[in-house]
Design an enzyme around this catalytic site. Structure first.
Site, PDB file in Angstrom:
ATOM      1  N   ASP A  30      75.934 103.432  90.758  1.00 36.53           N
ATOM      2  CA  ASP A  30      75.507 103.309  92.152  1.00 36.53           C
ATOM      3  C   ASP A  30      74.076 102.828  92.167  1.00 36.53           C
ATOM      4  O   ASP A  30      73.341 103.030  91.209  1.00 36.53           O
ATOM      5  CB  ASP A  30      75.524 104.684  92.823  1.00 36.53           C
ATOM      6  CG  ASP A  30      76.919 105.162  93.108  1.00 36.53           C
ATOM      7  OD1 ASP A  30      77.809 104.320  93.161  1.00 36.53           O
ATOM      8  OD2 ASP A  30      77.095 106.385  93.280  1.00 36.53           O
ATOM      9  N   ASP A  74      79.288 109.976  93.854  1.00 33.25           N
ATOM     10  CA  ASP A  74      78.834 111.246  94.405  1.00 33.25           C
ATOM     11  C   ASP A  74      79.752 111.813  95.487  1.00 33.25           C
ATOM     12  O   ASP A  74      79.830 113.005  95.661  1.00 33.25           O
ATOM     13  CB  ASP A  74      77.384 111.142  94.920  1.00 33.25           C
ATOM     14  CG  ASP A  74      77.154 109.881  95.740  1.00 33.25           C
ATOM     15  OD1 ASP A  74      78.156 109.306  96.208  1.00 33.25           O
ATOM     16  OD2 ASP A  74      75.996 109.488  95.916  1.00 33.25           O
ATOM     17  N   ASP A 102      84.808 108.934  95.775  1.00 35.33           N
ATOM     18  CA  ASP A 102      84.492 108.417  94.444  1.00 35.33           C
ATOM     19  C   ASP A 102      85.321 109.109  93.361  1.00 35.33           C
ATOM     20  O   ASP A 102      85.451 108.612  92.250  1.00 35.33           O
ATOM     21  CB  ASP A 102      83.010 108.655  94.111  1.00 35.33           C
ATOM     22  CG  ASP A 102      82.090 107.778  94.939  1.00 35.33           C
ATOM     23  OD1 ASP A 102      82.538 106.696  95.349  1.00 35.33           O
ATOM     24  OD2 ASP A 102      80.936 108.163  95.159  1.00 35.33           O
TER      25      ASP A 102
HETATM   26  P1  ATP Z   1      75.284 103.362  96.714  1.00 34.44           P
HETATM   27  O1  ATP Z   1      76.750 103.254  96.536  1.00 34.44           O
HETATM   28  O2  ATP Z   1      74.469 102.501  95.873  1.00 34.44           O
HETATM   29  O3  ATP Z   1      74.785 104.767  96.770  1.00 34.44           O
HETATM   30  P2  ATP Z   1      74.721 103.172  99.469  1.00 34.44           P
HETATM   31  O4  ATP Z   1      74.222 104.540  99.497  1.00 34.44           O
HETATM   32  O5  ATP Z   1      73.843 102.128 100.031  1.00 34.44           O
HETATM   33  O6  ATP Z   1      75.095 102.643  98.101  1.00 34.44           O
HETATM   34  P3  ATP Z   1      76.580 103.887 101.442  1.00 34.44           P
HETATM   35  O7  ATP Z   1      75.999 105.233 101.476  1.00 34.44           O
HETATM   36  O8  ATP Z   1      78.039 103.700 101.491  1.00 34.44           O
HETATM   37  O9  ATP Z   1      76.126 103.113 100.182  1.00 34.44           O
HETATM   38  O10 ATP Z   1      75.896 103.090 102.618  1.00 34.44           O
HETATM   39  C1  ATP Z   1      76.350 101.834 103.019  1.00 34.44           C
HETATM   40  C2  ATP Z   1      75.585 101.377 104.221  1.00 34.44           C
HETATM   41  O11 ATP Z   1      75.821 102.285 105.299  1.00 34.44           O
HETATM   42  C3  ATP Z   1      74.090 101.354 104.027  1.00 34.44           C
HETATM   43  O12 ATP Z   1      73.658 100.106 103.577  1.00 34.44           O
HETATM   44  C4  ATP Z   1      73.574 101.637 105.413  1.00 34.44           C
HETATM   45  O13 ATP Z   1      73.446 100.460 106.147  1.00 34.44           O
HETATM   46  C5  ATP Z   1      74.649 102.467 106.051  1.00 34.44           C
HETATM   47  N1  ATP Z   1      74.302 103.904 106.022  1.00 34.44           N
HETATM   48  C6  ATP Z   1      73.931 104.619 104.967  1.00 34.44           C
HETATM   49  N2  ATP Z   1      73.707 105.898 105.304  1.00 34.44           N
HETATM   50  C7  ATP Z   1      73.963 105.993 106.615  1.00 34.44           C
HETATM   51  C8  ATP Z   1      73.934 107.070 107.571  1.00 34.44           C
HETATM   52  N3  ATP Z   1      73.614 108.303 107.235  1.00 34.44           N
HETATM   53  N4  ATP Z   1      74.263 106.792 108.830  1.00 34.44           N
HETATM   54  C9  ATP Z   1      74.604 105.560 109.192  1.00 34.44           C
HETATM   55  N5  ATP Z   1      74.657 104.512 108.364  1.00 34.44           N
HETATM   56  C10 ATP Z   1      74.334 104.711 107.092  1.00 34.44           C
END
Ligand code: ATP
Length: 892
Positions: free
Chosen positions: A326, A634, A638
């Site tokens: 990730d 996490d 997943d």
């Molecule tokens: P990784 O898999 O590397 O951890 P990530 O954390 O960016 O990636 P996600 O958590 O799925 O992946 O987030 C994807 C997208 O969703 C982010 O780029 C963001 O735009 C949006 N996002 C993340 N957290 C939130 C939240 N708490 N509320 C609303 N949108 C969110």
């Protein structure tokens, strides 16, 4: 009345608790004293005594004990007592080794025990699930395993999978509603959640009504049986090999005895010698030593902040050829700060450091007054409202309790003077649809003071834009034309290309009488407000770790839910994305068949805007291409990919219970560099195991051959039983353990990953065992013959010489075992445990030879100084003869 038939107030009254404040620490202590810890009782443990006696259940050891008893009865008291003493010491050693392994595994279990979010003294804190008491208020979100039986008092799209209790694998929706039927079974208790069941969606809060053995789970006795112990592929291979080696050792021993008897030695002497030889030469303890080496390695990994949950992973780590990781939090610091904002074509910048809510807003590099920037106000305010996290302060430091992305939005709004409690007075949250990484959005339904209802949504900008029908532009609502969509698109790309993570905010007003039950109704026809872009700097150590992995033949792949351009920018900074590698996004990935993916996957180093489900497809494609895959994760979704990967890796801080349970490795610091450290340790552990297998087996070959050749040539026994047993205990024991603690060779991360199918004797190990073992046997025999021929009537002296030569040859050879290449390839004294082990073995040898009270027991005679020259010269041969070729090669 049962808890499911009571309302919240009744439950509070019965359990003397307060759902807004939680229990006080004093009350918790009182209740714990009365009702104990929240634990399920474990099955019976093997007692220490039983474990000790199990060390002697080996067939050959029993034969030896029987034979010794007979020799005792025949009057050979000293020999008998000495042999029994050695066998007991050997047993004790095995006993302590096993205890150590057991203890470290138990400690591991403790380390990875689940945590619970509990309200105590008005504060939400995280505690080990063991410390929960009845009356506690606990909260849980998707991915958590529920820590006790609870009556639910808050549910946000809460769904729980209860198969552990009911066998039903489909998740059940949970509500706070009252149930009146008295005979409701566990499966129907929609307002209750039970210990050990799994939150698959949403979040909730509950009052603990039962803990430990009083829970529904505690009442199912057969679930509490001890988990079976796991063996690793190498252990299984060694067990099979052990059987072959036992047969070979026994056959050779029988041969030694037979030849000895034919040559005229008496049957009784030969029998005892044969049994001692069998006991010494059979590597029955190998699997146990391997376990010890593995568990010691596991301890070292803990120091590097990696917890191994499944022992086989230690071995598989050394074979890993791809790490899929990730991005957010693993490669980056997860310390998010909003730096840029965009709304209706205008852009702002905000300054400030870390989570401290102090900073100013700028447009075109001029500081702005917030009251003049209406769109900015809305963007910040809704970002704070549609939020599940909190900013807290401890020792003058601000920190985020919850999701860092949301924390950044809070801090940005606080910089503009907004306060969440004041906002919550103006807007009452009626419903929440939590964020999940499939929808990539979160929404709330709020009611303002005038009774107006709004939906506020935040989420990934490209996704949110798709569910917006209009946009606020210059404070007016405008239709989402194609032109505006492309303006939004370029605004997103503008932020993302600066490696910023982006969040968009949208809203809509809904009629006051409408109740929204499902997120699909909420997340449509929204009005787009704007974007917030936040920095999440890469972890400084990741770049080097990626490089080191590359040198070790391990490819790093970034998998992220983040925007393609953000992902690309960060992957470039970290050296993951190069000119030759490719980026694939979730959409393209969804459209590919697994075969198509297999064709391209080897060239891809970034997967962006993917959902957790995609991870499984990626793992499968990589595995089909012959890779050994480590995959991080996490969340709940997943888990399948983590399970399917060869090494499933879960995050220790942000990881859910489900992800951790599915994983083989947990990163205590969520850091990519820790995976690399664990791989390095994994490679080292395997190499160390090879080292002591090589040492022990070569020693055993030497011991058998010296006896066999002496018998064939018609000489007396070169070693007597007690000496053989002593060698087995002292010379073989300590140094072998020290080899298990050896440091990695310099090039351990410069080699290609190991082939998981490689056998124990691969890469020349078999040849090394046989050739060195043969030479050890030969030089011992030569030493014996020289001295015996000179003085045939001083057999004990010749035997002492043979004994010393064998011991010394092994103690020199042990340094050779430290390197796959040659004894000259590294500083032979670099392993201080080994140096001490060898020194103690030498001292014990001298004591046995020179300490008069021990001489009659070991049948030894003081060796003259001049003979030590011969002994040392001969003993060095097995190690140095074959090392010469290495030096010759090096010189070339
Ligand atoms: P990784 O898999 O590397 O951890 P990530 O954390 O960016 O990636 P996600 O958590 O799925 O992946 O987030 C994807 C997208 O969703 C982010 O780029 C963001 O735009 C949006 N996002 C993340 N957290 C939130 C939240 N708490 N509320 C609303 N949108 C969110």
């Amino acid at each position: 009345m049962k808890f499911h038939e009571m309302n919240e107030t009744e439950v509070e009254q019965v359990l003397h608790t307060d759902s807004k404040a939680g229990l006080t620490t004093d009350e918790v202590n009182k209740r714990r004293k009365q009702y104990g810890y929240n634990e399920l009782e474990e099955g019976e443990k093997q007692s220490a005594l039983l474990l000790f006696f199990s060390q002697f259940k080996d067939f050959m050891v029993l034969v030896l004990l029987a034979a010794t008893l007979i020799s005792g009865l025949l009057g050979e008291y000293i020999d008998a007592i000495a042999i029994i003493a050695i066998v007991i010491i050997n047993g004790l050693l095995g006993f302590f080794q096993e205890r150590k392994a057991e203890k470290s595994l138990a400690a591991l279990k403790e380390l990875s025990s689940p945590q619970v979010h509990v309200l105590r003294d008005r504060e939400w804190i995280k505690i080990p699930s063991k410390e929960v008491v009845v009356g506690d208020i606990i909260k849980f979100t998707s991915g958590d395993r529920i820590g006790a039986d609870v009556r639910i008092i808050e549910s946000n799209s809460l769904e729980v999978e209860e198969s552990a209790l009911t066998g039903e694998s489909l998740p059940v929706s949970k509500t706070t509603d009252l149930l009146r039927s008295a005979n409701t079974g566990i499966g129907d208790m929609e307002n209750m959640a039970f210990m050990g069941t799994l939150v698959t969606r949403g979040s909730g809060v509950g009052v603990v009504v039962a803990i430990g053995m009083k829970t529904a789970m505690g009442q199912i006795a057969d679930l509490l049986q001890k988990a079976e112990t796991m063996t690793t592929p190498l252990q299984r291979r060694l067990e099979q090999l052990g059987k072959i080696l036992i047969t070979v050792a026994l056959l050779l021993t029988v041969l030694v005895v037979a030849v000895g008897v034919l040559q005229g030695h008496d049957l009784y002497t030969m029998f005892l010698a044969g049994v001692s030889l069998a006991v010494a030469a059979i590597p029955e303890g190998l699997p146990a030593i391997v376990t010890v080496a593995l568990s010691l390695g596991v301890q070292r990994m803990i120091k590097q902040r990696a917890i191994v949950r499944k022992l086989p992973a230690v071995e598989t780590l050394g074979c890993a050829s791809v790490i899929c990781s990730d991005k957010t939090g693993t490669m980056t610091q997860n310390k998010m700060t909003v730096t840029h904002l965009w709304s209706g074509g205008k852009e702002w910048r905000v300054d400030g450091v870390g989570y401290e809510p102090r900073g100013s807003f700028f447009r075109n590099e001029h500081q702005v007054e917030l009251k003049n920037e209406k769109p900015l106000q809305q963007l910040l305010m809704f970002g704070m409202l549609c939020n599940h996290s909190e900013i807290k302060q401890k020792d003058n430091e601000y920190f985020i309790d919850g999701d860092p992305t949301e924390g950044a939005l809070l801090v940005a709004a606080m910089k503009a003077g907004y306060n969440r409690s004041t906002l919550l007075n103006q807007y009452q949250i009626i419903k929440e649809f939590p964020f999940d990484s499939i929808r990539k959005m979160m929404s709330i339904v709020v009611k303002d003071k005038h009774g107006k209802q709004f939906v506020v949504t935040k989420g990934a900008p490209d996704v949110l834009a798709e569910v917006c029908g209009s946009i606020l532009w210059d404070e007016k609502r405008q239709y989402m034309s194609r032109e505006i969509t492309s303006k939004i698109q370029s605004a997103i790309e503008g932020l993302a290309s600066q490696a910023l993570r982006t969040i968009a905010i949208g809203f809509k007003e809904i009629p006051a009488n409408i109740v929204i039950l499902h997120e699909k109704e909420a997340e449509k026809d929204l009005t787009f407000i704007g974007l917030q872009g936040m920095i999440d700097p890469p972890r400084p150590e990741v770049k080097d770790a990626v490089k080191e992995c590359k040198e070790a033949g391990i490819k790093t792949i970034m998998i992220t839910g983040d925007h393609v351009i953000t992902a690309k920018a960060i992957a470039k900074q970290l050296g993951i994305l190069t000119n030759t590698s490719k980026v694939l996004d979730g959409k393209a990935l969804s459209e590919m068949t697994i075969d198509e993916l297999e064709n391209v996957v080897d060239d891809v180093s970034v997967f962006a805007r993917v959902s957790p489900e995609h991870k499984l497809k990626i793992v499968k494609a990589l595995q089909n291409n012959g890779h050994i895959v480590a995959m991080t994760g996490d969340g709940v979704n997943d888990a399948p990919a983590i399970k399917a990967a060869d090494i499933g890796v879960a995050m220790g801080i942000t990881g859910t219970d489900v992800a951790k349970e599915a994983s083989a490795l947990v990163l205590l610091d969520d850091n990519f560099a820790t995976i690399k450290a664990a791989i390095k340790e994994g490679r080292n552990i395997y190499e160390n195991i090879r080292k002591f297998i090589r040492y022990l087996l070569a020693s055993n070959v030497g011991e058998i051959l010296v006896m066999l050749f002496a018998m064939l040539l018609g000489y007396p026994l070169p070693l007597i039983p007690i000496q053989i047993l002593w060698v087995n205990l002292v010379t073989d024991g300590l140094p072998a353990m020290a080899l298990g603690l050896d440091q990695p060779e310099d090039d351990v991360m410069k080699r290609k990953p190991r082939n998981p199918r490689e056998g124990v004797f691969a890469r020349g190990l078999g040849w090394k065992v046989v050739s060195r073992g043969f030479l050890i046997g030969i030089v011992t025999l030569i030493a014996f013959i020289i001295v015996y021929k000179a003085n045939p009537d001083k057999l004990e002296y010749a035997q002492t010489i043979a004994f010393s030569t064998l011991v010394l040859a092994q103690l020199i050879h042990v340094f050779d075992c430290r390197s796959e290449k040659s004894v000259f390839a590294r500083n032979p004294f670099g392993n201080k445990y080994l140096v001490w082990a060898v020194i103690s073995s030498l001292l014990l040898l001298f004591i046995v030879i020179y300490y008069p009270p021990l001489q009659p027991i070991f049948h030894t005679v003081p060796v003259e100084l001049k003979d030590w020259f011969m002994i040392s010269g001969l003993a060095a041969v097995p190690t140095f003869l074959l090392a010469g070729s290495f030096l010759a090669r090096k010189r070339k």
